[in-house]
Design a protein around this motif. Sequence first.
Motif, PDB file in Angstrom:
ATOM      1  N   ALA A 121       0.813  -1.208  -0.033  1.00  0.00           N
ATOM      2  CA  ALA A 121       0.061   0.050   0.057  1.00  0.00           C
ATOM      3  C   ALA A 121       0.745   1.324  -0.071  1.00  0.00           C
ATOM      4  CB  ALA A 121      -1.051   0.080   1.511  1.00  0.00           C
ATOM      5  N   SER A 122       0.425   2.297  -0.691  1.00  0.00           N
ATOM      6  CA  SER A 122       1.023   3.936  -0.570  1.00  0.00           C
ATOM      7  C   SER A 122       0.262   4.411   0.370  1.00  0.00           C
ATOM      8  CB  SER A 122       0.623   4.365  -1.912  1.00  0.00           C
ATOM      9  OG  SER A 122      -0.813   4.568  -2.222  1.00  0.00           O
ATOM     10  N   CYS A 123      -0.711   4.063   0.970  1.00  0.00           N
ATOM     11  CA  CYS A 123      -1.376   4.592   2.154  1.00  0.00           C
ATOM     12  C   CYS A 123      -0.662   3.889   3.373  1.00  0.00           C
ATOM     13  CB  CYS A 123      -2.872   4.674   2.242  1.00  0.00           C
ATOM     14  SG  CYS A 123      -3.524   5.159   3.782  1.00  0.00           S
ATOM     15  N   THR A 124       0.501   4.659   3.988  1.00  0.00           N
ATOM     16  CA  THR A 124       1.076   3.972   5.068  1.00  0.00           C
ATOM     17  C   THR A 124       0.320   3.530   6.334  1.00  0.00           C
ATOM     18  OG1 THR A 124       1.853   5.871   6.014  1.00  0.00           O
ATOM     19  CG2 THR A 124       3.138   4.968   4.345  1.00  0.00           C
ATOM     20  N   SER A 125      -0.967   3.979   6.582  1.00  0.00           N
ATOM     21  CA  SER A 125      -1.701   3.729   7.677  1.00  0.00           C
ATOM     22  C   SER A 125      -2.351   2.335   7.736  1.00  0.00           C
ATOM     23  CB  SER A 125      -2.284   4.913   8.109  1.00  0.00           C
ATOM     24  OG  SER A 125      -3.376   5.372   7.209  1.00  0.00           O
ATOM     25  N   VAL A 126      -2.686   1.925   6.380  1.00  0.00           N
ATOM     26  CA  VAL A 126      -3.182   0.675   6.370  1.00  0.00           C
ATOM     27  C   VAL A 126      -2.552  -0.379   6.921  1.00  0.00           C
ATOM     28  CG1 VAL A 126      -3.860  -1.172   4.497  1.00  0.00           C
ATOM     29  CG2 VAL A 126      -4.256   1.499   3.800  1.00  0.00           C
ATOM     30  N   SER A 332      12.255  15.898  -9.008  1.00  0.00           N
ATOM     31  CA  SER A 332      12.929  15.754  -7.865  1.00  0.00           C
ATOM     32  C   SER A 332      13.457  14.058  -7.655  1.00  0.00           C
ATOM     33  CB  SER A 332      12.204  15.960  -6.622  1.00  0.00           C
ATOM     34  OG  SER A 332      11.286  15.169  -6.292  1.00  0.00           O
ATOM     35  N   ARG A 333      14.581  14.066  -7.191  1.00  0.00           N
ATOM     36  CA  ARG A 333      15.012  12.695  -6.597  1.00  0.00           C
ATOM     37  C   ARG A 333      15.117  12.686  -5.025  1.00  0.00           C
ATOM     38  NH1 ARG A 333      20.379  11.394 -10.759  1.00  0.00           N
ATOM     39  NH2 ARG A 333      20.550  10.122  -8.837  1.00  0.00           N
ATOM     40  N   GLN A 334      14.712  11.645  -4.500  1.00  0.00           N
ATOM     41  CA  GLN A 334      14.570  11.353  -3.063  1.00  0.00           C
ATOM     42  C   GLN A 334      14.921   9.914  -2.851  1.00  0.00           C
ATOM     43  OE1 GLN A 334       9.963  12.111  -3.171  1.00  0.00           O
ATOM     44  NE2 GLN A 334      10.888  12.045  -1.106  1.00  0.00           N
ATOM     45  N   SER A 335      15.283   9.842  -1.531  1.00  0.00           N
ATOM     46  CA  SER A 335      15.525   8.302  -1.141  1.00  0.00           C
ATOM     47  C   SER A 335      14.173   7.862  -1.121  1.00  0.00           C
ATOM     48  CB  SER A 335      16.030   8.369   0.210  1.00  0.00           C
ATOM     49  OG  SER A 335      15.342   8.732   1.239  1.00  0.00           O
ATOM     50  N   TRP A 336      14.331   6.372  -1.448  1.00  0.00           N
ATOM     51  CA  TRP A 336      13.032   5.435  -1.478  1.00  0.00           C
ATOM     52  C   TRP A 336      12.222   5.533  -0.075  1.00  0.00           C
ATOM     53  CZ3 TRP A 336      11.750   1.309   1.561  1.00  0.00           C
ATOM     54  CH2 TRP A 336      10.423   0.641   1.216  1.00  0.00           C
ATOM     55  N   TYR A 337      12.985   5.485   0.903  1.00  0.00           N
ATOM     56  CA  TYR A 337      12.596   5.224   2.339  1.00  0.00           C
ATOM     57  C   TYR A 337      11.796   6.609   2.623  1.00  0.00           C
ATOM     58  CZ  TYR A 337      12.527   5.243   7.485  1.00  0.00           C
ATOM     59  OH  TYR A 337      12.289   5.124   8.741  1.00  0.00           O
ATOM     60  N   SER A 338      12.329   7.993   2.122  1.00  0.00           N
ATOM     61  CA  SER A 338      11.563   9.156   2.615  1.00  0.00           C
ATOM     62  C   SER A 338      10.262   9.024   1.772  1.00  0.00           C
ATOM     63  CB  SER A 338      12.480  10.231   1.988  1.00  0.00           C
ATOM     64  OG  SER A 338      13.722  10.740   2.998  1.00  0.00           O
ATOM     65  N   ALA A 339      10.545   8.733   0.561  1.00  0.00           N
ATOM     66  CA  ALA A 339       9.176   8.823  -0.391  1.00  0.00           C
ATOM     67  C   ALA A 339       8.267   7.622   0.061  1.00  0.00           C
ATOM     68  CB  ALA A 339       9.478   8.266  -1.712  1.00  0.00           C
ATOM     69  N   THR A 340       8.498   6.787   0.764  1.00  0.00           N
ATOM     70  CA  THR A 340       7.515   5.637   1.081  1.00  0.00           C
ATOM     71  C   THR A 340       7.143   5.874   2.355  1.00  0.00           C
ATOM     72  OG1 THR A 340       8.479   4.047  -0.471  1.00  0.00           O
ATOM     73  CG2 THR A 340       7.132   3.080   1.097  1.00  0.00           C
ATOM     74  N   VAL A 341       7.984   5.949   3.290  1.00  0.00           N
ATOM     75  CA  VAL A 341       7.637   5.609   4.819  1.00  0.00           C
ATOM     76  C   VAL A 341       6.834   7.037   5.242  1.00  0.00           C
ATOM     77  CG1 VAL A 341       8.552   5.424   7.217  1.00  0.00           C
ATOM     78  CG2 VAL A 341       9.444   4.268   5.218  1.00  0.00           C
ATOM     79  N   ARG A 342       7.133   7.990   4.424  1.00  0.00           N
ATOM     80  CA  ARG A 342       6.555   9.384   4.836  1.00  0.00           C
ATOM     81  C   ARG A 342       5.345   9.596   3.991  1.00  0.00           C
ATOM     82  NH1 ARG A 342      11.838  13.125   5.284  1.00  0.00           N
ATOM     83  NH2 ARG A 342      13.017  11.896   6.762  1.00  0.00           N
ATOM     84  N   GLY A 343       4.766   8.618   3.329  1.00  0.00           N
ATOM     85  CA  GLY A 343       3.578   8.650   2.501  1.00  0.00           C
ATOM     86  C   GLY A 343       2.414   8.917   3.131  1.00  0.00           C
ATOM     87  N   GLY A 344       1.350   9.118   2.826  1.00  0.00           N
ATOM     88  CA  GLY A 344      -0.145   9.773   3.003  1.00  0.00           C
ATOM     89  C   GLY A 344      -0.750   8.744   4.202  1.00  0.00           C
ATOM     90  N   GLY A 345      -1.674   9.375   4.749  1.00  0.00           N
ATOM     91  CA  GLY A 345      -2.443   8.437   5.783  1.00  0.00           C
ATOM     92  C   GLY A 345      -3.824   8.262   5.443  1.00  0.00           C
ATOM     93  N   GLY A 346      -4.549   9.220   5.227  1.00  0.00           N
ATOM     94  CA  GLY A 346      -6.048   9.148   4.765  1.00  0.00           C
ATOM     95  C   GLY A 346      -6.881   8.859   5.865  1.00  0.00           C
ATOM     96  N   GLY A 347      -8.265   8.841   5.654  1.00  0.00           N
ATOM     97  CA  GLY A 347      -9.216   8.663   6.533  1.00  0.00           C
ATOM     98  C   GLY A 347     -10.112   9.719   7.287  1.00  0.00           C
ATOM     99  N   GLY A 348     -10.971   9.049   8.318  1.00  0.00           N
ATOM    100  CA  GLY A 348     -11.382  10.239   8.925  1.00  0.00           C
ATOM    101  C   GLY A 348     -12.441  11.084   8.276  1.00  0.00           C
ATOM    102  N   ILE A 349     -13.271  10.531   7.277  1.00  0.00           N
ATOM    103  CA  ILE A 349     -13.964  11.511   6.370  1.00  0.00           C
ATOM    104  C   ILE A 349     -14.935  10.392   5.950  1.00  0.00           C
ATOM    105  CG2 ILE A 349     -12.764  11.102   4.341  1.00  0.00           C
ATOM    106  CD1 ILE A 349     -13.011  14.243   3.959  1.00  0.00           C
ATOM    107  N   ARG A 350     -16.143  11.382   5.349  1.00  0.00           N
ATOM    108  CA  ARG A 350     -17.369  10.207   4.687  1.00  0.00           C
ATOM    109  C   ARG A 350     -16.828   9.926   3.198  1.00  0.00           C
ATOM    110  NH1 ARG A 350     -21.449  10.402   8.296  1.00  0.00           N
ATOM    111  NH2 ARG A 350     -23.000   9.367   7.015  1.00  0.00           N
ATOM    112  N   ALA A 351     -17.058   8.840   2.742  1.00  0.00           N
ATOM    113  CA  ALA A 351     -16.513   8.579   1.523  1.00  0.00           C
ATOM    114  C   ALA A 351     -17.217   7.332   0.711  1.00  0.00           C
ATOM    115  CB  ALA A 351     -15.182   8.009   1.713  1.00  0.00           C
TER     116      ALA A 351
END
Length: 514
Positions: A121-126, A332-351
């Motif tokens: 998952a790209s959503c890291t809180s899953v 932009s180039r960034q470390s894979w760790y920064s790009a992945t572990v600092r990814g989005g969370g999402g949730g807490g809304i009607r959907a």
Amino acid sequence: MSTTVLQNDPNFQNLRKGNNLRWPASEAESVSRIEICQSADDVAEALQKAVKAGLRPTVRSSGHCYEDFICNNPGGVLLDVKQLNDMNAEGSGHAYKISAGTRMGDAYDSLYKSGVTLPGASCTSVAAGGHICGGGYGVLSRLQGLTVDWVSAVDILTVDHSGHVTKRRVDSTHEPDLFRACRGGGGNNFGIVTAYYFDKLPQAPKEVANARISFPWEGMTPERLEAIMTTYGHYQETRGKDPDTWGLFTALGLSHRNSRRIGISAQFCNPDGTCDDLSVLNEFLDLFQPCKPVVEQPQSVESRHSPETATAHVLTGPDGTPLPCSGPHNISRQSWYSATVRGGGGGGIRAKYKSCYMKQNFTKYEARTLYKHLTREIPGANLSGIVAVDNYGGATNRPELARQTAVSQRASIMKLQFQSYWMSPQDDAVRLQWMHDLYEELYSDPANNAKYKGTPYPGHQYEGCYINYPDVDMIAYPFWPQLYYGEELYPFLQKVKRRYDPNNIFHHSMSIRA
């Protein structure tokens, strides 16, 4: 022993809800109690008590379920396994372990210490529990496959005909049918998964390159939108099949006109995990120059739906000078760790969500239909929504894995997720109707088989829907199981269901029908 939270507990109101605040839909549909479990033994004990009491058990790892399968459980028991986050594989006979409650961001962080990752998952809180059993995918899936392609064993709790809870560790030689079903068959179908094991995992990339372009809705015409969509789709069905492009993950965000612009996000790394050669990324971005895109500040693909939290961490050399990127684009180039572990969370809304796998490029009918609904206005309503078109294929499209896992979709080039988010319950009806109308008309092309009108039924153009993006609207069609599982896989899953859940303890509106 699990911790029991009853309705008179001040924490109950918050704990009974998941990320989609539409559920539970009413007080009457809420669970009667919640069991907070800290170990697999806790889960087994709580499950046994629920079965003995005749109460329906539902299980929650992170609360990201898109529909009402978990929180809408009148008088039932919610087993919360969020604290099952052990990743110690010692003594298991396997190299790696991810327990069901482990957030994917935490899993990536821990695995990275060993130089490996999981293409999830790209959503890291899953959490791993529901994500992996539904055949999870992510930014690295074109390069490394699906999460279930790497699973070597599964710990699962099942309930036999007499109501006894049984702990099982299943793999390709021990109860292989149940093992296969757990690799993509979806959550809350056969039992409660408490852990996944892996004998090997792919190497984590060293770095990634990010880019983003957008197209303003101002001045957008049906012809221009069609050009953007078909340019994107043509690349996926031609050049995008070449192995040197598998490290390119892109997302075309077809947002409603009220969002003011349509965007394309891209994240890339070469098969060796580096970004020394960016020719593939630049080649892809070049295709859209005739469409006159606006170049934006790059952001990681993981953050594409949370732009307010997106940041670009540009890699620098020893002297602090930014490392150069080839080509004319803003990358932009960034470390894979920064790009992945600092990814989005999402949730807490009607959907509300829907999905579709695509095997071919967009048609004129599809482009014109999307234009119609993305520019639609309803008096008194502030519409918003997005059709996120992720590129797919690459390492996911290995036909032999369809027979080893419970993911039948192994020929698609794009994967669509229809999304709409809002805050007020008063907006439910209009938002749901807008999404319904868009989806139904989109898949009602007169040129297609009228029998499956309103759905992306598997055929020459589509490959059905994704079970981790469940949509209860689909149960209106008698063939809905085939939309998610395919015609050959579903009977197999029914057989597994009859054997391991003979009393249908684990059920919801879209669970496997025995």
